[in-house]
Design an enzyme around this catalytic site. Structure first.
Site, short mmCIF file in Angstrom:
data_model
loop_
_atom_site.label_atom_id
_atom_site.label_comp_id
_atom_site.label_asym_id
_atom_site.label_seq_id
_atom_site.Cartn_x
_atom_site.Cartn_y
_atom_site.Cartn_z
N GLY A 1 1.16 -1.38 0.53
CA GLY A 1 0.36 0.05 0.45
C GLY A 1 1.24 1.23 -0.07
O GLY A 1 0.53 2.15 0.95
N TYR B 1 -15.80 -3.52 8.89
CA TYR B 1 -14.17 -2.67 9.51
C TYR B 1 -13.39 -3.03 10.45
O TYR B 1 -12.53 -3.55 10.86
CB TYR B 1 -14.75 -1.21 9.03
CG TYR B 1 -12.40 -0.67 9.31
CD1 TYR B 1 -11.90 -0.90 8.25
CD2 TYR B 1 -12.84 0.23 10.32
CE1 TYR B 1 -10.72 -0.74 8.40
CE2 TYR B 1 -11.33 0.77 10.59
CZ TYR B 1 -10.56 0.62 9.50
OH TYR B 1 -9.36 1.17 9.68
#
Length: 250
Positions: A9, A151
């Site tokens: 990322g 999440y």
């Protein structure tokens, strides 16, 4: 001694800020991400500071990860530090109204992606008897907030994996630790609200949120400690934040 650091990322937010910070400290970097143009741009930006190698793949694809790691040139084949940074939040919905595609994306990237990357890198660290894994979690892995359901579940999983990984690797010479940020002003909210810039901007209005560079500084601190020191589990929030639901915006 030169060290190779792999960052997933790496094209935005905490990953990009960490790449910039570590490049200036002389670490050789393997930058991973899905957006080729951003990877190349970052490589060009940082190549004057250190040696950079880029890998373009999606952490959700285990075969692509294996092929990418196998493709590394000799200089980069031993990885001293793995920073499992790739992660995402999609949507902010009541559980009964949640989008299952959003659920899949969060579990596949935040949990399975971290596992796939670790599986690809850890055997070489263990055989060498040295290495360091940093898992980027979240305060959402320490508490649950309304509409955070899946999440939060994914980040609780990261917390559990981090603890289990540290236990399983005890005695191998490989250090394992997690950094769990609170509110960080990045593209995170843009993704969560699917491009709704007004909603994304409101998340950070009225107070000073953490910046990606703040987390990059912490990552540098963690990996620069002496071998006998392991920052096992670090949680960091901005001064205005007391919990996921209590933020001073006055």
């Amino acid at each position: 001694m030169e060290k190779n650091v792999l960052i997933t990322g790496a094209t935005s937010g905490i990953g990009k800020a960490t790449a910039i910070r570590l490049s200036k400290e002389g670490f050789n970097l393997i930058l991973c991400g899905r957006r080729t143009q951003r990877l190349e741009s970052l490589k060009n930006q940082l190549s004057s500071f250190t040696e950079i190698y880029t890998l373009n793949f999606d952490v959700r694809n285990q075969a692509d990860i294996k092929n990418a790691i196998k493709s590394l040139p000799e200089k980069f084949q031993h990885i001293d530090v793995l920073i499992n940074n790739a992660g995402n939040a999609h949507g902010l919905d009541l559980i009964q109204e949640g989008n299952t595609d959003d659920w899949d994306a969060m579990l596949d990237i935040n949990v399975k992606g971290l596992l796939y990357m670790s599986k690809a890198i850890l055997p070489e660290m263990v055989s060498r008897g040295n290495g360091h894994v940093i898992n980027i979690g979240s305060t959402a892995g320490k508490e649950v907030y309304p509409k955070g359901n899946v999440y939060c579940a994914s980040k609780h999983a990261v917390d559990a994996i981090n603890q289990g990984m540290r236990m399983d690797l005890n005695g191998t010479g490989v250090k394992v630790g997690a950094i769990n940020p609170g509110l960080v002003e990045t593209e995170f909210s843009d993704v969560r609200f699917k491009g709704d810039q007004e909603k994304a901007n409101k998340v950070y209005q009225g107070y000073k949120a953490l910046q990606a560079e703040d987390i990059a500084d912490i990552i540098w601190f963690v990996i620069s400690r002496p071998y006998h020191v392991n920052i096992a589990d670090l949680m960091v929030m901005c001064t205005a934040q007391a919990s996921s639901t209590l933020v001073d915006k006055n």
